[in-house]
Design a protein around this motif. Structure first.
Motif, mmCIF file in Angstrom:
data_model
loop_
_atom_site.group_PDB
_atom_site.id
_atom_site.type_symbol
_atom_site.label_atom_id
_atom_site.label_comp_id
_atom_site.label_asym_id
_atom_site.label_seq_id
_atom_site.Cartn_x
_atom_site.Cartn_y
_atom_site.Cartn_z
ATOM 1 N N PRO B 9 0.828 -1.210 0.000
ATOM 2 C CA PRO B 9 0.000 0.000 0.000
ATOM 3 C C PRO B 9 0.864 1.262 0.000
ATOM 4 O O PRO B 9 1.888 1.317 0.680
ATOM 5 C CB PRO B 9 -0.792 -0.113 1.304
ATOM 6 N N VAL B 10 0.460 2.256 -0.805
ATOM 7 C CA VAL B 10 1.180 3.530 -0.843
ATOM 8 C C VAL B 10 0.150 4.653 -0.736
ATOM 9 O O VAL B 10 -0.849 4.660 -1.458
ATOM 10 C CB VAL B 10 1.997 3.679 -2.152
ATOM 11 N N GLU B 11 0.401 5.590 0.183
ATOM 12 C CA GLU B 11 -0.507 6.721 0.410
ATOM 13 C C GLU B 11 -0.046 7.890 -0.450
ATOM 14 O O GLU B 11 1.146 8.220 -0.483
ATOM 15 C CB GLU B 11 -0.452 7.094 1.896
ATOM 16 N N LEU B 12 -0.994 8.504 -1.175
ATOM 17 C CA LEU B 12 -0.641 9.631 -2.054
ATOM 18 C C LEU B 12 -1.601 10.780 -1.823
ATOM 19 O O LEU B 12 -2.735 10.562 -1.394
ATOM 20 C CB LEU B 12 -0.761 9.206 -3.519
ATOM 21 N N SER B 13 -1.125 11.998 -2.147
ATOM 22 C CA SER B 13 -2.065 13.114 -2.116
ATOM 23 C C SER B 13 -3.028 12.931 -3.285
ATOM 24 O O SER B 13 -2.735 12.232 -4.240
ATOM 25 C CB SER B 13 -1.313 14.427 -2.265
ATOM 26 N N MET B 19 3.878 9.594 -12.781
ATOM 27 C CA MET B 19 5.247 10.083 -12.628
ATOM 28 C C MET B 19 5.497 10.567 -11.203
ATOM 29 O O MET B 19 6.572 10.333 -10.648
ATOM 30 C CB MET B 19 5.509 11.205 -13.643
ATOM 31 N N GLN B 20 4.486 11.231 -10.622
ATOM 32 C CA GLN B 20 4.644 11.696 -9.233
ATOM 33 C C GLN B 20 4.795 10.514 -8.276
ATOM 34 O O GLN B 20 5.578 10.559 -7.336
ATOM 35 C CB GLN B 20 3.451 12.579 -8.840
ATOM 36 N N LEU B 21 4.063 9.457 -8.534
ATOM 37 C CA LEU B 21 4.208 8.248 -7.714
ATOM 38 C C LEU B 21 5.633 7.696 -7.827
ATOM 39 O O LEU B 21 6.249 7.324 -6.826
ATOM 40 C CB LEU B 21 3.207 7.176 -8.166
ATOM 41 N N LEU B 22 6.152 7.692 -9.048
ATOM 42 C CA LEU B 22 7.507 7.153 -9.249
ATOM 43 C C LEU B 22 8.542 8.018 -8.530
ATOM 44 O O LEU B 22 9.528 7.505 -7.999
ATOM 45 C CB LEU B 22 7.821 7.061 -10.744
ATOM 46 N N ASP B 23 8.295 9.329 -8.495
ATOM 47 C CA ASP B 23 9.189 10.227 -7.744
ATOM 48 C C ASP B 23 9.166 9.873 -6.260
ATOM 49 O O ASP B 23 10.209 9.796 -5.611
ATOM 50 C CB ASP B 23 8.760 11.687 -7.932
ATOM 51 N N VAL B 24 7.983 9.643 -5.745
ATOM 52 C CA VAL B 24 7.831 9.287 -4.331
ATOM 53 C C VAL B 24 8.583 7.986 -4.026
ATOM 54 O O VAL B 24 9.244 7.851 -3.013
ATOM 55 C CB VAL B 24 6.332 9.125 -3.971
ATOM 56 N N LEU B 25 8.491 7.052 -4.961
ATOM 57 C CA LEU B 25 9.097 5.732 -4.722
ATOM 58 C C LEU B 25 10.605 5.724 -4.971
ATOM 59 O O LEU B 25 11.288 4.766 -4.631
ATOM 60 C CB LEU B 25 8.443 4.681 -5.632
ATOM 61 N N ILE B 40 -0.859 -2.019 -19.569
ATOM 62 C CA ILE B 40 0.442 -1.359 -19.659
ATOM 63 C C ILE B 40 0.265 0.113 -20.028
ATOM 64 O O ILE B 40 -0.493 0.441 -20.947
ATOM 65 C CB ILE B 40 1.326 -2.079 -20.703
ATOM 66 N N VAL B 41 0.938 0.972 -19.288
ATOM 67 C CA VAL B 41 0.896 2.412 -19.581
ATOM 68 C C VAL B 41 2.225 2.791 -20.234
ATOM 69 O O VAL B 41 3.279 2.681 -19.599
ATOM 70 C CB VAL B 41 0.692 3.246 -18.291
ATOM 71 N N PRO B 42 2.190 3.231 -21.499
ATOM 72 C CA PRO B 42 3.450 3.574 -22.174
ATOM 73 C C PRO B 42 4.183 4.710 -21.461
ATOM 74 O O PRO B 42 3.546 5.591 -20.873
ATOM 75 C CB PRO B 42 2.997 4.023 -23.571
ATOM 76 N N GLN B 43 5.497 4.664 -21.550
ATOM 77 C CA GLN B 43 6.347 5.612 -20.826
ATOM 78 C C GLN B 43 5.979 7.077 -21.128
ATOM 79 O O GLN B 43 6.006 7.916 -20.237
ATOM 80 C CB GLN B 43 7.800 5.349 -21.214
ATOM 81 N N HIS B 44 5.647 7.351 -22.377
ATOM 82 C CA HIS B 44 5.349 8.759 -22.720
ATOM 83 C C HIS B 44 4.043 9.256 -22.106
ATOM 84 O O HIS B 44 3.726 10.439 -22.177
ATOM 85 C CB HIS B 44 5.388 8.969 -24.248
ATOM 86 N N ASP B 45 3.268 8.349 -21.500
ATOM 87 C CA ASP B 45 2.025 8.773 -20.842
ATOM 88 C C ASP B 45 2.173 8.929 -19.331
ATOM 89 O O ASP B 45 1.239 9.363 -18.659
ATOM 90 C CB ASP B 45 0.905 7.755 -21.123
ATOM 91 N N TRP B 46 3.340 8.573 -18.789
ATOM 92 C CA TRP B 46 3.484 8.565 -17.323
ATOM 93 C C TRP B 46 3.250 9.957 -16.708
ATOM 94 O O TRP B 46 2.668 10.071 -15.643
ATOM 95 C CB TRP B 46 4.888 8.073 -16.902
ATOM 96 N N ASP B 47 3.719 10.996 -17.406
ATOM 97 C CA ASP B 47 3.586 12.365 -16.889
ATOM 98 C C ASP B 47 2.126 12.788 -16.721
ATOM 99 O O ASP B 47 1.789 13.528 -15.805
ATOM 100 C CB ASP B 47 4.278 13.348 -17.845
#
Lengths: 257, 66
Positions: B9-13, B19-25, B40-47
């Motif tokens: 489990p991960v708590e987020l605002s 991408m923000q989740l990946l920054d947190v992790l 699958i979410v392509p890399q160019h859509d992460w932002d």
């Protein structure tokens, strides 16, 4: 030169990246092997543990990447793994392997054929890892696989070409490159596969677990070259009875003066 | 909001992107592929990919293998 899909290879030795003691030893061994294609696996990340960074050294080494679908037990899982690998590594090449049984890691032919068909339709260059089954190889070729990867013996067993007779049939019949994969435990096994006319071999365990992986990689490189050279030169025939190499003159039978 | 990442489990605002989740992790993003709810979410859509409460995120990485 070996051509698979749109790529040409100077080296007929492909290498795995697993089981090396550390990434720098892996990189050194890969460079010594002269390989231009190396396999990788996909794994669910453990958030609390960093993985070794092997991607950067491989990219710096200038080798092509061949991700596999290891861990998949069904066609559906393998297709998902292939798509993940395409995203992660930006390649549409995939070593398709589906082995549901953890003891012998033998590939499931039915799931493999199903997945191969789906992946080819989706634009993948599919190299399936399979048992040395000539009929299956033809079926995989028919659905558009760009090479076949029959096994010599179970993965990591180092037992050599236990499937030799069937590899010969596969090589005789194939219209796509045949890459002998799995079980190749010594350079002599690799040379044997090449002498049979295999287009390439894939070695991993034998190199990675050697006490001197870099020297072993070099030994494999030379064995693959020698085997290929022998195949191209053409081997002599085999016979049960002796065939004299020296002229059979009569003087040996005559009494010494 | 709460999401699940590789079973944890991960708590987020609210209104976090992938991408923000990946920054947190603080994950190294080379050789990584991500699926949200098995897609699958392509890399160019992460932002731009907005996460929803209780999303199931799977992060995969290319590692050594034969």
């Amino acid at each position: 030169m070996l051509k698979i899909a749109d790529k040409t290879f100077h080296s007929r030795l492909f290498s795995g990246t697993g089981k090396f003691a550390d990434p720098s030893l892996m990189t050194e061994a890969i460079l010594a092997s002269g390989t231009e294609l190396v396999t990788m696996a996909m794994k669910r990340v453990d958030l609390n543990r960093a993985d070794d960074d092997i991607l950067r050294p491989l990219i710096n080494a200038g080798v092509n990447l061949l991700p596999n679908t290891s861990g998949a037990g069904t066609a559906e899982e393998a297709v998902f793994a292939a798509k993940l690998a395409r995203e992660a590594l930006g390649t549409h090449w995939i070593k398709l392997e589906i082995h549901p049984d953890p003891k012998y890691l033998l590939p499931d032919p039915i799931e493999t054929l199903k997945a191969a068909e789906a992946l080819v339709k989706d634009g993948f260059v599919v190299l399936p890892y399979i048992h040395a089954d000539p009929v299956l190889c033809k079926r995989l070729e028919q659905v558009g696989c760009q090479a076949v990867m029959p096994l010599g013996a179970p993965i990591g067993s180092n037992k050599g070409l236990k499937t030799r007779d069937f590899l010969e049939i596969i090589i005789e019949q194939a219209n796509v490159p045949v890459i002998v994969d799995a079980g190749i435990g010594a350079p002599s096994h690799a040379a044997q596969a090449m002498e049979l006319g295999a287009d390439a071999v894939l070695a991993n365990t034998a190199i990675a677990v050697s006490p001197s992986p870099v020297a072993m990689a070099e030994a494999f490189k030379q064995a693959v070259r020698a085997g290929r050279m022998a195949y191209e030169a053409g081997l002599g025939g085999v016979s049960q009875a002796a065939v004299a190499s020296s002229p059979l003159t009569a003087f040996l039978d005559e009494p010494v003066c | 909001m709460k999401v699940e990442v590789n079973g944890e489990p991960v708590e987020l605002s609210a209104q976090a992107t992938l991408m923000q989740l990946l920054d947190v992790l603080q994950q190294d993003l080379s050789g990584v592929a991500i699926a949200v709810n098995q897609t699958i979410v392509p890399q160019h859509d992460w932002d731009d990919y907005l996460l929803q409460d209780r999303d199931n995120i799977a992060i995969f990485r290319a590692i050594a293998g034969g």
